[in-house]
Scaffold this active site. Structure first.
Site, PDB file in Angstrom:
ATOM      1  N   SER A 248      -2.972   3.078 -12.037  1.00 25.96           N
ATOM      2  CA  SER A 248      -3.262   4.160 -12.985  1.00 25.96           C
ATOM      3  C   SER A 248      -2.026   4.962 -13.355  1.00 25.96           C
ATOM      4  CB  SER A 248      -4.307   5.148 -12.455  1.00 25.96           C
ATOM      5  OG  SER A 248      -5.463   4.487 -12.051  1.00 25.96           O
ATOM      6  N   ASP A 323      -5.567  -0.484   8.900  1.00 24.43           N
ATOM      7  CA  ASP A 323      -4.696  -1.135   9.876  1.00 24.43           C
ATOM      8  C   ASP A 323      -5.469  -2.267  10.540  1.00 24.43           C
ATOM      9  OD1 ASP A 323      -2.547   0.614   9.475  1.00 24.43           O
ATOM     10  OD2 ASP A 323      -3.318   2.042  10.945  1.00 24.43           O
TER      11      ASP A 323
END
Length: 796
Positions: A248, A323
């Protein structure tokens, strides 16, 4: 002969009757834009004016009535889209699409969005305005579900109607949050490269920090395993019937940079293209509240909006909020795993996935202290090496409903900032500007830190605790800017400056092309107006690409080029970085870039991983940087024995192949190699994949300007074919001018309606492609004059 005439007459009558019936059926399927309807639970009559582009302007006596009405009119245009969106997170696509959607369902069922949604809903204040207004919106959807026309997609696919609940709202937000993330596409691939070739191969990919090789050992037998995660998730998102959020642009020009002395707000969130388009625009007016917003299907509060007082929008932060941890099972007992304090039992849950025209699939999912074990719901991952996914969205309190309500109901900058702070995930750059002259941006998301030296772009050690998160940062430490002295704020998914005492927050930030172009253009001018901003938001130029071309040419062996190849080089030398329809240079440039990357990286990565690499931020970042490193380990082709290739050899080889390939594809006349011939866009409906239905449901194709990483970011994937099919781009282009608020501008990629029989299904497509805009109307007198009128009255 008379009998034949009678037969023909009967056939003619049947054809006419069939045609009349078909026309009647199609007319019956169209949305209702005028007349009167009755709705339950309305306190007072509510009027909806649909303007010439189908945007509803809802005038109600209360916000509850406005939200009930919004739910109804949103559903009549986008019920099919709502249905698909609510099914992704809980793993319910296979119910309607069958086995082809099973992998998608297994994955999303496994990562636990639905369970996280249930926990968040249990903690909601049922007396809060955000909750009550959400229920009013859902009531409107469900009334349309019960009484409105059944969308043709429901009939073709065989969808059984079921009421919408607040859990659907949360599940939609959960899918949105996951589609923002990039770690799932990147970390496993980088870990494979590290394990197979060593740390030196990562340095040339822009991976910062030293690597502790004793922490993740090289293991040839497992080199392909980790990348299966990246490949599987990327394939699922690419094939999803609902597009992912990608990138964006946004910038907000403050008073001292605008001609009028008023704020000008610009925003174009980049999302994968689909049909219907992502956003539904609606304007709500009550005695207490007014807002013109862009709504996701099935969600009650807009993520992009404005009124006479303020405007807001978003870009993707691209921070690292996922993670992966390699867990270690207890020897001889796969029900337990190693933790820093001893062994612990995996949590177990079972989920049943219903599959159309087949038997149910029962999924058993294990979770460690870090999160769900990916091996349980992803094929080709061996069970003996469990990999857990820790995702901020499911590990932190989910307050997205209160956040979205707060953003859309803020009375001032401080209230707005407080609402933004409630977003733990996804990471967003929330952009703001107001009528008082304030501009600002805040990076949202619950940011965290690991021990020094832990590289979160790799799969981490789950057993020892050394790679665990050590602290979460306070929202005040997040990157932000409020009323900066330089007079504007902007974001283009680029790396923010250091935070928390010089800490550069890890993420999957995109190349500097757009950021550099935006800041350079804004710095050069202090008399911005709406018209100038509209040209800028459609800008098709990359200054970085021009520099890359110079580096490519300077590293090409010019003594071996033919006369035709010299002409090609002359086209590139005179290129200003534009990607307009008639330009020839971008056709040459993108083919050369693809072949340079292919000849540099594919020998080490293999075909599948190379194609995956092209689509992630690391693969995009490397284009402008790796070419500068003459000593890069990647130049050598490991498949050619007793030969060590150089940069000049690889770049030259790629150039010769570029010219030969383009001649074969487009002919020998270089002036015919126009960008618009190879860069196209088609907005694809999920049912448009069926050839017989393509013409009814898809919009396009169109020859398309723009490119990867220009402001008008109409992005594509590289391929051997040399045709660049635009995957996505600006999901809307909005310009809010506080000096002329009633004439602010917007445009959608196709249209307001998701109903293929509505005139608003594709009535903005050509305007969008040409860089044109339409008004976001606020003036009631103008709205009434140019609109149809639908009145909704209280039932009974």
């Amino acid at each position: 002969m008379k009998i034949l005439k009678k037969i023909l007459l009967v056939l003619l009558v049947l054809i006419v009757l069939l045609g009349i019936g078909l026309c009647g059926y199609i007319f019956h399927l169209k949305p209702k834009y005028e007349g009167e309807l009755q709705l339950k639970n309305l306190d007072k009559p509510t009027t909806v004016y649909f303007d010439e582009f189908g945007v509803p302007h809802i005038y109600a006596n209360s916000e509850k009535d406005a939200m009930t009405t919004l739910g109804y009119v949103h559903a009549q245009e986008r019920l099919w889209q709502m249905e698909l969106l609510r099914r992704i997170a809980p793993g319910r696509l296979a119910e309607i699409f069958g086995g082809v959607a099973l992998k998608n369902d297994q994955f999303f069922t496994g990562i636990g969005i639905e369970e996280a949604s249930a926990k968040a809903i249990a903690k909601l204040d049922k007396n809060s305005e955000s909750y009550k207004l959400t229920q009013a919106y859902l009531d409107g959807i469900n009334q349309y579900l019960e009484e409105g026309v059944t969308p043709i997609e429901f009939t073709l696919v065989g969808v059984k109607k079921q009421k919408f609940t607040i859990k659907d709202v949360y599940n939609i937000f959960g899918y949105m949050s996951f589609s923002f993330a990039m770690a799932q596409k990147t970390d496993p691939l980088l870990t494979d490269i590290k394990n197979k070739y060593g740390a030196s191969y990562l340095k040339d990919l822009g991976i910062e920090g030293e690597f502790n090789t004793t922490r993740i050992k090289i293991s040839k037998e497992r080199t392909e395993e980790y990348s299966e995660i990246s490949k599987s998730i990327t394939a699922m998102l690419d094939q999803s019937p609902i597009p992912p959020f990608i990138g964006s642009n946004s910038w907000v020009v403050g008073p001292k940079k605008s001609k009028s002395g008023k704020v000008i707000f610009a925003n174009d969130p980049h999302i994968g293209f689909s049909q219907p388009a992502t956003w539904y625009e609606a304007h709500l007016v009550t005695p207490q509240h007014e807002l013109y917003g862009c709504y996701l299907a099935g969600t009650p509060f807009p993520l992009l909006a404005h009124n006479r007082d303020y405007a807001y929008g978003l870009t993707m932060f691209e921070n690292d909020d996922i993670d992966f941890y390699q867990e270690k099972n207890k020897d001889g007992d796969a029900t337990e795993y190693q933790t820093p304090t001893g062994f612990a039992k995996y949590e177990i849950r079972k989920k049943t996935i219903k599959v159309k025209d087949s038997s149910d699939v029962v999924l058993t999912i294990k979770s460690s202290r870090h999160g769900p074990i990916m091996n349980d719901f992803m094929e080709r991952l061996e069970k003996k090496n469990p990999i857990a996914m820790l995702w901020t969205y499911t590990h932190q309190p989910i307050q997205i409903l209160d956040a979205a309500y707060g953003l859309s109901h803020a009375k001032n900058k401080e209230e707005f900032k407080k609402a933004a702070s409630l977003i733990a995930a996804p990471g967003l750059n929330v952009m703001y500007g107001d009528a008082k002259g304030n501009v600002g941006w805040w990076a949202t998301g619950k940011l965290y830190r690991h021990n020094e030296g832990v590289n979160t772009h790799l799969i981490l050690d789950g057993a020892s605790g050394k790679d665990d998160i050590v602290k979460y940062l306070d929202f005040e430490q997040n990157p932000s800017a409020e009323n900066p002295e330089w007079g504007y704020v902007y974001s283009a998914n680029n790396q923010p400056e250091a935070i928390d005492n010089g800490y550069l927050y890890p993420g999957y930030y995109l190349p500097e092309d757009r950021a550099k172009r935006i800041s350079g253009i804004l710095d050069a001018k202090s008399d911005w107006d709406k018209e100038a901003i509209s040209k800028m938001i459609y800008d098709n130029t990359s200054d970085v690409a021009v520099e890359v071309v110079k580096n490519l040419i300077s590293n090409t062996d010019l003594t071996s080029v033919s006369a035709e190849e010299k002409q090609v080089l002359e086209v590139l030398k005179s290129w200003k970085g534009t990607t307009n329809l008639e330009d020839v240079a971008p056709t040459i440039y993108n083919k050369w870039i693809y072949l340079y990357l292919k000849n540099t990286f594919e020998d080490e990565m293999g075909k599948e991983n190379f194609n995956l690499f092209l689509g992630i931020s690391v693969g995009k970042q490397v284009i402008a940087n790796q070419i500068k490193n003459e000593n890069s380990v990647w130049w050598d082709n490991i498949k050619t024995k007793n030969v060590k290739e150089t940069r000049k050899q690889i770049v030259s080889k790629s150039f010769h192949e570029t010219v030969a390939t383009l001649q074969k594809q487009l002919g020998n006349t270089i002036s015919d190699w126009k960008w618009g011939q190879v860069h196209t866009v088609e907005h694809e409906h999920p049912l448009g994949k069926v050839k017989a239905l393509r013409g009814l449901f898809n919009v396009g194709p169109f020859n398309s300007p723009g490119s990867n990483e220009v402001i008008n970011n109409l992005f594509f994937g590289f391929n051997e074919e040399g045709k660049y099919y635009t995957k996505g781009g600006p999901s809307t282009r909005r310009i809010v001018d506080f000096s002329d608020i009633e004439n602010s501008w917007s445009i959608l990629p196709t249209g307001q309606s998701g109903n293929p029989f509505s005139k608003h299904y594709d009535d903005q497509a050509e305007m969008y492609n040409a860089g044109k805009f339409r008004k976001m109307k606020l003036n009631k007198e103008e709205i009434v004059k140019t609109s149809t009128k639908l009145v909704l009255r209280p039932k009974n």
